[in-house]
Design a protein around this motif. Structure first.
Motif, PDB file in Angstrom:
ATOM      1  N   VAL A 123       0.830  -1.214   0.000  1.00  0.00           N
ATOM      2  CA  VAL A 123       0.000   0.000   0.000  1.00  0.00           C
ATOM      3  C   VAL A 123       0.860   1.258   0.000  1.00  0.00           C
ATOM      4  O   VAL A 123       0.496   2.280  -0.588  1.00  0.00           O
ATOM      5  N   MET A 124       2.027   1.196   0.634  1.00  0.00           N
ATOM      6  CA  MET A 124       2.863   2.391   0.793  1.00  0.00           C
ATOM      7  C   MET A 124       3.711   2.723  -0.442  1.00  0.00           C
ATOM      8  O   MET A 124       4.461   3.698  -0.421  1.00  0.00           O
ATOM      9  N   GLU A 125       3.607   1.944  -1.503  1.00  0.00           N
ATOM     10  CA  GLU A 125       4.394   2.226  -2.706  1.00  0.00           C
ATOM     11  C   GLU A 125       3.886   3.456  -3.457  1.00  0.00           C
ATOM     12  O   GLU A 125       4.672   4.274  -3.927  1.00  0.00           O
ATOM     13  N   VAL A 126       2.563   3.599  -3.570  1.00  0.00           N
ATOM     14  CA  VAL A 126       1.989   4.564  -4.512  1.00  0.00           C
ATOM     15  C   VAL A 126       1.747   5.973  -3.966  1.00  0.00           C
ATOM     16  O   VAL A 126       2.053   6.956  -4.649  1.00  0.00           O
ATOM     17  N   PRO A 127       1.184   6.146  -2.742  1.00  0.00           N
ATOM     18  CA  PRO A 127       0.849   7.520  -2.291  1.00  0.00           C
ATOM     19  C   PRO A 127       2.014   8.495  -2.362  1.00  0.00           C
ATOM     20  O   PRO A 127       1.814   9.680  -2.675  1.00  0.00           O
ATOM     21  N   ALA A 128       3.232   8.025  -2.083  1.00  0.00           N
ATOM     22  CA  ALA A 128       4.392   8.924  -2.114  1.00  0.00           C
ATOM     23  C   ALA A 128       4.645   9.479  -3.512  1.00  0.00           C
ATOM     24  O   ALA A 128       5.078  10.629  -3.662  1.00  0.00           O
ATOM     25  N   ILE A 129       4.388   8.666  -4.525  1.00  0.00           N
ATOM     26  CA  ILE A 129       4.563   9.132  -5.906  1.00  0.00           C
ATOM     27  C   ILE A 129       3.580  10.259  -6.194  1.00  0.00           C
ATOM     28  O   ILE A 129       3.929  11.285  -6.794  1.00  0.00           O
ATOM     29  N   LEU A 130       2.345  10.085  -5.746  1.00  0.00           N
ATOM     30  CA  LEU A 130       1.329  11.126  -5.940  1.00  0.00           C
ATOM     31  C   LEU A 130       1.733  12.411  -5.218  1.00  0.00           C
ATOM     32  O   LEU A 130       1.548  13.511  -5.748  1.00  0.00           O
ATOM     33  N   SER A 131       2.283  12.283  -4.016  1.00  0.00           N
ATOM     34  CA  SER A 131       2.725  13.464  -3.260  1.00  0.00           C
ATOM     35  C   SER A 131       3.835  14.202  -3.994  1.00  0.00           C
ATOM     36  O   SER A 131       3.836  15.436  -4.071  1.00  0.00           O
ATOM     37  N   ALA A 132       4.800  13.439  -4.524  1.00  0.00           N
ATOM     38  CA  ALA A 132       5.915  14.054  -5.253  1.00  0.00           C
ATOM     39  C   ALA A 132       5.409  14.818  -6.472  1.00  0.00           C
ATOM     40  O   ALA A 132       5.875  15.933  -6.766  1.00  0.00           O
ATOM     41  N   LEU A 133       4.441  14.233  -7.186  1.00  0.00           N
ATOM     42  CA  LEU A 133       3.884  14.907  -8.366  1.00  0.00           C
ATOM     43  C   LEU A 133       3.086  16.138  -7.958  1.00  0.00           C
ATOM     44  O   LEU A 133       3.096  17.149  -8.659  1.00  0.00           O
ATOM     45  N   TRP A 134       2.395  16.068  -6.839  1.00  0.00           N
ATOM     46  CA  TRP A 134       1.648  17.210  -6.316  1.00  0.00           C
ATOM     47  C   TRP A 134       2.611  18.350  -5.994  1.00  0.00           C
ATOM     48  O   TRP A 134       2.392  19.502  -6.371  1.00  0.00           O
ATOM     49  N   ILE A 135       3.705  18.028  -5.295  1.00  0.00           N
ATOM     50  CA  ILE A 135       4.692  19.050  -4.936  1.00  0.00           C
ATOM     51  C   ILE A 135       5.297  19.676  -6.191  1.00  0.00           C
ATOM     52  O   ILE A 135       5.407  20.895  -6.320  1.00  0.00           O
ATOM     53  N   ALA A 136       5.703  18.800  -7.139  1.00  0.00           N
ATOM     54  CA  ALA A 136       6.321  19.291  -8.378  1.00  0.00           C
ATOM     55  C   ALA A 136       5.341  20.154  -9.164  1.00  0.00           C
ATOM     56  O   ALA A 136       5.710  21.200  -9.711  1.00  0.00           O
ATOM     57  N   GLY A 137       4.078  19.729  -9.223  1.00  0.00           N
ATOM     58  CA  GLY A 137       3.066  20.490  -9.949  1.00  0.00           C
ATOM     59  C   GLY A 137       2.803  21.836  -9.317  1.00  0.00           C
ATOM     60  O   GLY A 137       2.616  22.840 -10.011  1.00  0.00           O
ATOM     61  N   SER A 138       2.803  21.877  -7.985  1.00  0.00           N
ATOM     62  CA  SER A 138       2.553  23.146  -7.294  1.00  0.00           C
ATOM     63  C   SER A 138       3.700  24.128  -7.485  1.00  0.00           C
ATOM     64  O   SER A 138       3.530  25.331  -7.309  1.00  0.00           O
ATOM     65  N   LYS A 139       4.876  23.605  -7.853  1.00  0.00           N
ATOM     66  CA  LYS A 139       6.041  24.464  -8.092  1.00  0.00           C
ATOM     67  C   LYS A 139       6.240  24.766  -9.573  1.00  0.00           C
ATOM     68  O   LYS A 139       7.277  25.269  -9.992  1.00  0.00           O
ATOM     69  N   GLY A 140       5.218  24.400 -10.378  1.00  0.00           N
ATOM     70  CA  GLY A 140       5.274  24.741 -11.800  1.00  0.00           C
ATOM     71  C   GLY A 140       5.970  23.731 -12.678  1.00  0.00           C
ATOM     72  O   GLY A 140       6.280  24.019 -13.833  1.00  0.00           O
ATOM     73  N   ASN A 141       6.208  22.514 -12.178  1.00  0.00           N
ATOM     74  CA  ASN A 141       6.842  21.468 -12.982  1.00  0.00           C
ATOM     75  C   ASN A 141       5.782  20.490 -13.452  1.00  0.00           C
ATOM     76  O   ASN A 141       5.344  19.621 -12.694  1.00  0.00           O
TER      77      ASN A 141
END
Length: 321
Positions: free
Chosen positions: A140-158
Motif C-alpha cells: 500500500v505504501m508504494e503509490v501515495p508517495a509518488i502522488l505526493s511528489a507529483l503534487w509538490i512538483a506540480g505546485s512548483k510549476g513542474n
C-alpha cells in the motif's frame, strides 16, 4: 545502558547485516567481487515471493480485524505525508531546486522492500512475532508517495508527463504484482499451502537474503563512488536524518493502532526506508528533467546503507522500549 548496547551490538552482528557491510566494503575498496549476471534478479523474485506468500498465509490464519484496516490506512497516510516533510527539510538543508527536491522527497515516502525483508528476517532471528498483514502495508505504501511528489512538483510549476503511462507502470510494476499476487495466493491456500512450501520459502530464506544483501552492498558502494560529487554535506545529513524522523512517525502510528512490538518495528522500517525501484521508474516518466544521479544516490547510496547498518537495530530497540 549495558543492556541497550548489548542488544544493539547483537542486532548489528546479524548475518544479514554483516553480509551487506561486506559488499559495501568490497565496493568501496574496489574489489573485483561480483555476483553472477541475473542472480540478483532471481534472488529478488524469490524474496518477494516468499515474504508475500508467508504474509498472506499468516493473515488468513489470524483473520481480518479493524486493526488490519487501521494499519493499512496508517501506512497509506505515512506514505502520503512523509514526502512533504522531506521536501521541507531538503529546502532547509540543501540547495536543491524545487524539481529535484520533489523527486528526492517522493523516494522517502515510498518503501524499500529489501529493507523490509531484512527487518522481518531480524525479527525471526530474535524470535519476535509480528502481524502477517504488514506485507500488505508495504504494498500500500508504494503509490501515495509518488502522488505526493507529483503534487509538490506540480505546485512548483513542474508539469508531469505521460500520466496514463505513469499509472499503467505503477499498477503493472513487477515488484508490486509479485508481492501482492503472492500475498493473495498465500491467503487463499493458508496454513496448508505454507506447510507444502516450507522447505522452499522458510528454510533457505535467510541464506538467500544474505547473498542478496551482499550484492546490494556492492551496488550501494559503487553508487556512492560513481555519484559522490552529488553528496554535499547537506544532502548526506538529510539522508541520515530523514529516516529517523520518519521512523518516529511510524512508531507513533504503530502505537496508535495497537500493533505488537514487531509490528511497530516493521511500520517504523517501512516509514524510514526509501525506494530505489518503483519511485525512480515513476520519476523517469513523470519528472524526466530531475537528475536521477541525485535521487538514486540518496536512496540507494546513503539511506539504504544507513538503515541496514544503523537504522534497523536502532528502530528495533525503540520499538521494544
Amino acid at each position: 545502558m549495558d543492556a541497550i548496547l548489548s542488544m544493539l551490538a547483537g542486532n548489528l552482528l546479524a548475518p544479514t547485516i554483516l553480509f551487506f557491510l561486506l559488499g559495501l566494503i568490497a565496493a568501496v575498496t574496489r574489489s573485483d567481487l561480483s555476483m553472477p549476471e541475473g542472480a540478483a534478479k532471481i534472488m529478488s523474485i524469490y524474496l518477494l515471493f516468499a515474504i508475500g506468500f508467508k504474509g498472506g498465509a499468516n493473515l488468513i490464519s489470524n483473520g481480518l480485524t479493524w486493526q488490519t484496516f487501521a494499519t493499512l490506512g496508517a501506512g497509506a497516510a505515512l506514505s502520503f505525508v512523509i514526502p512533504f516533510i522531506a521536501f521541507f527539510l531538503l529546502k532547509l538543508m540543501t540547495r536543491l531546486d524545487d524539481l529535484n527536491a520533489a523527486a528526492v522527497a517522493g523516494h522517502y515516502g515510498s518503501i524499500s522492500i529489501v529493507t523490509f525483508v531484512t527487518a522481518t528476517s531480524l525479527l525471526e532471528l530474535n524470535g519476535m512475532e509480528f502481524e502477517g498483514y504488514m506485507v500488505a502495508v508495504a504494498a500500500v505504501m508504494e503509490v501515495p508517495a509518488i502522488l505526493s511528489a507529483l503534487w509538490i512538483a506540480g505546485s512548483k510549476g513542474n508539469a508531469t508527463q505521460s500520466r496514463k503511462k505513469l499509472v499503467r507502470d505503477i499498477v503493472g510494476n513487477g515488484s508490486i504484482v509479485l508481492l501482492v499476487g503472492s500475498f493473495i495466493i498465500g491467503a487463499i491456500t493458508g496454513k496448508e499451502g505454507l506447510q507444502d512450501l516450507d522447505p522452499f520459502i522458510v528454510v533457505p530464506f535467510t541464506g538467500i537474503l544474505c547473498l542478496f544483501l551482499l550484492d546490494m552492498g556492492l551496488s550501494a558502494g559503487r553508487s556512492i563512488l560513481e555519484n559522490r560529487h552529488y553528496l554535499t554535506p547537506g544532502l548526506f545529513g538529510f539522508g541520515c536524518l530523514m529516516p529517523l524522523i520518519a521512523a518516529l512517525l511510524g512508531f507513533g502510528m504503530g502505537s496508535l493502532v495497537g500493533l505488537s512490538d514487531g509490528g511497530v518495528f516493521l511500520l517504523m522500517v517501512l516509514a524510514a526506508s526509501a525506494s530505489y525501484i518503483a519511485v525512480p521508474a515513476a520519476m523517469k516518466i513523470a519528472l524526466p528533467q530531475a537528475q536521477s544521479g541525485i535521487y538514486l544516490t540518496m536512496s540507494l547510496g546513503v539511506t539504504f546503507p544507513f538503515n541496514i547498518a544503523i537504522g534497523i537495530p536502532l528502530y528495533l530497540w525503540i520499538a521494544t522500549l
